[in-house]
Structure formats: structure tokens, C-alpha cells
Design an enzyme around this catalytic site. Structure first.
Site, short mmCIF file in Angstrom:
data_model
loop_
_atom_site.label_atom_id
_atom_site.label_comp_id
_atom_site.label_asym_id
_atom_site.label_seq_id
_atom_site.Cartn_x
_atom_site.Cartn_y
_atom_site.Cartn_z
N LYS A 137 0.98 -1.13 -0.10
CA LYS A 137 0.01 -0.03 -0.08
C LYS A 137 0.71 1.39 0.05
O LYS A 137 2.12 1.14 0.65
CB LYS A 137 -0.97 -0.01 1.28
CG LYS A 137 -2.14 0.91 1.05
CD LYS A 137 -3.28 0.16 0.36
CE LYS A 137 -4.50 0.87 0.35
NZ LYS A 137 -5.63 0.03 0.12
N1 GLU Z 1 -7.32 0.15 -3.13
C1 GLU Z 1 -8.07 -1.19 -3.36
C2 GLU Z 1 -7.89 -2.10 -2.22
O1 GLU Z 1 -8.14 -1.46 -0.96
C3 GLU Z 1 -7.78 -1.86 -4.83
C4 GLU Z 1 -6.35 -2.23 -4.75
C5 GLU Z 1 -5.75 -2.70 -5.87
O2 GLU Z 1 -6.35 -2.94 -7.02
O3 GLU Z 1 -4.67 -3.10 -6.07
O4 GLU Z 1 -8.37 -3.12 -2.40
#
Ligand code: GLU
Length: 422
Positions: free
Chosen positions: A112
Site C-alpha cells: 500500500k
Molecule cells: N485500493 C483497493 C483496495 O483497497 C484496490 C487495490 C488494487 O486494486 O490493487 O483493495
């Protein structure tokens, strides 16, 4: 919002995910060394981002990229732009990504990123500079086989286009698979924008099925009307659910006869806010959360349902569109009160699942029909729901703890297969 009532110490979001992990790991009888190896983040990068604002002033922002795990494949997870972003939050969100990817069985670990900033006060030009500098600073640790960012709170396909372009300029070759959630014309996937909301709709539908609630006509309250909340609202509305309340940062609206979500989306496109939609009563955020309804969808930020308000929840099902909206203390109260919680790492996994499809399509250079994307997503979400539900029935565990148990077991299995390089 801190979870103060039961222990007087405000919980960090990372502590929340650690507690969830520990409770599940205990039931799996893992040894202490393996517990530490699986639960702690692999690495965290903090970067300084000097940006020349439109008024000529130089301002320095802080950005993060955390890779929690690469045991099942490259790290994967979004990038968030928000004033609340901190290392603690990004570490928690990266860990949830590891478990989320394992639950839906896609070949990724968890990562993240985030920048502490207030994008509502920044021009598109400033956001582009911020995004490009951030991408250049984390360039060494991202890549299609290393770590693949995506949209999250306050980031969108345009931000992903800038990230892809910056990475590609440095790499001297167009590298579409370095990020997902891109615009369709530059390697994006059909269905990605709706994917998280669509996955929430499938999860809520499956939860209604096991709880014996008719999905068509089920009453729904939705907290948050960003990408996830608005798409979940639209798709649940199109399935015949009665959306009785919706909120955004400005306030909440309530209409017991049901809100026409298509009309609400038009209203929000014109006015940029949910309140003010005609023929609805206005509510506070807390009133929305404690409404009598079948399904409550928290689709904004973390720690919204805490030990302070968990007792007031009257929904039969909580479908977590957001990451981390319910604290561990609140979970215990909800469980005692018989509220069925579909946890974030299952419920909102539709986004990363279609991100996986996008990554696959980019690497194949061959793009799928939207129906194909949606059908594959449905199969994966329904299977993941059933896997977690079965685990919860077998072990007498909540859906959250069952989801963690399943995910930890899957990460453990590949870790043992690969062996520990020490
Ligand atoms: N931000 C989204 C989540 O929390 C998607 C992450 C992604 O597609 O890599 O799952």
C-alpha cells in the site's frame, strides 16, 4: 475516531490488524517465529516530496510505500491521498492487502502507498507534480513483477496514468502493467471502475442469502459515496435493493421509500455533494449508521464503528466496502448482538481482483469483453464468500476471523513450499 471505551488507549489501525491476525493465528496453532514472519511488513519506504505550488511556494509532502508480503507474488495495493495518511495507516492497509489477495486466490502479496496531503485544496497541475515525484521516488521498489500500485481513496485513473507514464519515462519503455486502475485506452480493464462496488454487491447478496433475507427489496444504508460507495449503491439499486440512506463527508440523506440512485448520481455530478438531494430528510453521520435496515455498507475510512457506537447498530448485515471500518472491540459487540459482518478483506476484494485481470491483460496485450470480466469476478467473489463462510461454520468463528484464518493458511502454505531463505 479512537476506540476508547474498553481500554482507554486509542488503537492504531495497525494494532487493529495485528489483533485480528493474532486471534486467527492462535486458532491455527502457528509457531511464534512463523507468526512474526507472516504478520510484520516486509519493508517500508518513506519519501520526501518537494512540490512547487501554483503560487510559487515550495512545499514538502511525505509519501509512503509499504510492502507487507511478497510470498504469494508481487506486492499489490492502492495509493491513497489524504490528510490522515500515516506510516501506521499504510502499514495496516498493506497487511490487509496480503490477506485480501489470498482470500480471492490471486497471485499477489500485499502493499500500500499513500501521500499525506489534502487533494481537495490542490490543482490538477499540483496533483500531477506530486504524483510524478512520488512515482520517481518509489521507482526502485515498484514494477510489474515487484509491486503494483492502484487507486485508493482520492486517487483515480488519471493519477494511475501519470504514475504509469512517469515509470515508463524512466524505464525508457511503456510499462502498462506497473499500475492498475488505468484509463481504458492505456491498458486499463473494462469493469475496473465498478469492480470494488460490484464485489460489495455480490458479497452483500451472498450474505443476504445465508441470512435468509430476500436481496430484492432489502433495505440498505450506505456511508460514503466515493468510487466504492457510489458503485455499490448503483449496483445494489439495480438488483432491486431499496437504498434508504446515503452519506458523504458533507452529511447524510434518508428516504424510507428508497432513493433513486441514478438520479442521486446525477445530483452529485452536478453539485459535488450528497446533501441537498430533493425529497429526502437530512441525517447526521451517526444517525445513518444506527438506522434500522437489512444491510449497512460503510464505504469511507477506518474506525467508523467502534466500541462507542457498535451497540447502536441495528443493521442485520454489515458489508465492509471500506478497509478497516470496524474496530476489534466493536467486532466483539456486533458478534454478541448477532450482526453478520462481511469483512473488508473479503467484501471489497472485487477491486483488486479486477486489478489482477488488468495486470494479466496488460501482460498478454489482449483485452477482454466487459461481460467476461464481470462473470469471472462474480465466480471468484462467490467462491471466496463460500470458502470463508464454510471456515466460519466449521470453526465457530466470525466471518472476519474465518477470513483471516483462511488467508493466513494460504500464505503459510506457499511460504512452507518456497522455504524460508535464512
Ligand atoms: N485500493 C483497493 C483496495 O483497497 C484496490 C487495490 C488494487 O486494486 O490493487 O483493495
Amino acid at each position: 475516531m479512537a476506540d476508547l471505551k474498553s481500554n482507554d488507549i486509542p488503537l492504531s489501525v495497525f494494532d487493529n490488524v495485528m489483533q485480528q491476525f493474532d486471534e486467527a493465528a492462535q486458532r491455527l496453532n502457528l509457531d511464534q517465529g512463523m507468526i512474526e514472519f507472516l504478520k510484520q511488513p516486509r519493508r517500508a519506504l518513506i519519501v520526501k516530496l518537494p512540490i512547487r505550488r501554483d503560487n510559487g511556494q515550495l512545499e514538502v509532502f511525505t509519501g509512503y510505500r509499504v510492502q507487507h508480503s511478497i510470498n504469494r507474488g508481487p506486492a499489490k495495493g492502492g495509493v491513497r491521498y489524504h490528510p490522515q495518511v500515516s506510516l501506521d495507516e499504510v502499514m495496516a492497509l498493506a497487511a490487509w492487502m496480503t490477506w485480501k489477495c489470498a482470500i480471492v486466490g490471486i497471485p499477489f502479496g500485499g502493499g500500500k502507498g499513500g501521500i499525506k496531503c489534502d487533494p481537495t485544496t490542490m490543482s490538477p497541475h499540483e496533483l500531477e507534480h506530486l504524483t510524478r515525484r512520488y512515482t520517481a521516488e518509489i521507482m526502485d521498489i515498484i514494477g510489474p513483477e515487484k509491486d503494483v500500485p492502484a487507486p485508493d481513496v482520492n486517487t483515480n485513473p488519471q493519477v494511475m496514468a501519470w504514475m504509469m507514464d512517469t515509470f515508463s519515462m524512466h524505464a525508457r519503455q511503456t510499462t502498462t502493467a506497473v499500475v492498475t486502475g488505468k484509463p481504458i485506452d492505456i491498458g486499463g480493464s473494462l469493469g475496473r471502475v465498478e469492480a470494488t462496488g460490484r464485489g460489495v454487491m455480490f458479497s452483500a447478496r451472498e450474505a443476504a442469502r445465508v441470512k435468509g433475507i430476500l436481496f430484492e427489496g432489502a433495505t440498505v444504508a450506505i456511508q460514503g459515496f466515493g468510487n466504492v460507495g457510489s458503485m455499490a449503491a448503483k449496483l445494489m439499486y439495480e438488483q432491486g435493493c431499496k437504498i434508504i440512506a446515503v452519506s458523504d463527508v458533507y452529511g447524510a440523506i434518508y428516504c424510507p421509500d428508497g432513493i433513486n440512485i441514478h438520479a442521486l448520481m446525477e445530483h452529485v455530478a452536478n453539485t459535488r455533494r450528497v446533501p441537498g438531494f430533493p425529497h429526502c430528510k437530512e441525517l447526521t453521520h451517526d444517525e445513518l449508521l444506527s438506522l434500522e435496515c437489512d444491510i449497512l455498507v460503510p464505504a469511507a475510512l477506518e474506525n467508523v464503528i467502534t466500541s462507542d457506537n457498535a451497540d447502536s447498530i441495528k443493521a442485520k448485515i454489515i458489508a465492509e466496502g471500506a478497509n478497516g471500518p470496524v474496530t476489534p472491540n466493536a467486532d466483539r459487540i456486533l458478534d454478541k448482538n448477532g450482526v453478520f459482518v462481511v469483512p473488508d478483506i473479503l467484501c471489497n476484494a472485487g477491486g483488486v481482483t479486477v486489478s489482477y485481470f488488468e495486470w494479466v491483460q496488460d501482460r498478454m496485450g489482449y483485452f477482454w469483453e466487459e461481460d467476461d470480466v464481470n462473470q469471472r469476478l462474480e465466480r471468484i467473489m462467490v467462491k471466496a464468500f463460500n470458502d470463508v463462510y464454510q471456515m466460519s461454520q466449521e470453526h465457530g468463528a466470525t466471518m472476519r476471523i474465518a477470513a483471516f484464518m483462511l488467508a493466513i493458511k494460504r500464505v503459510l502454505d506457499v511460504t512452507l513450499m518456497r522455504g524460508v531463505y535464512s
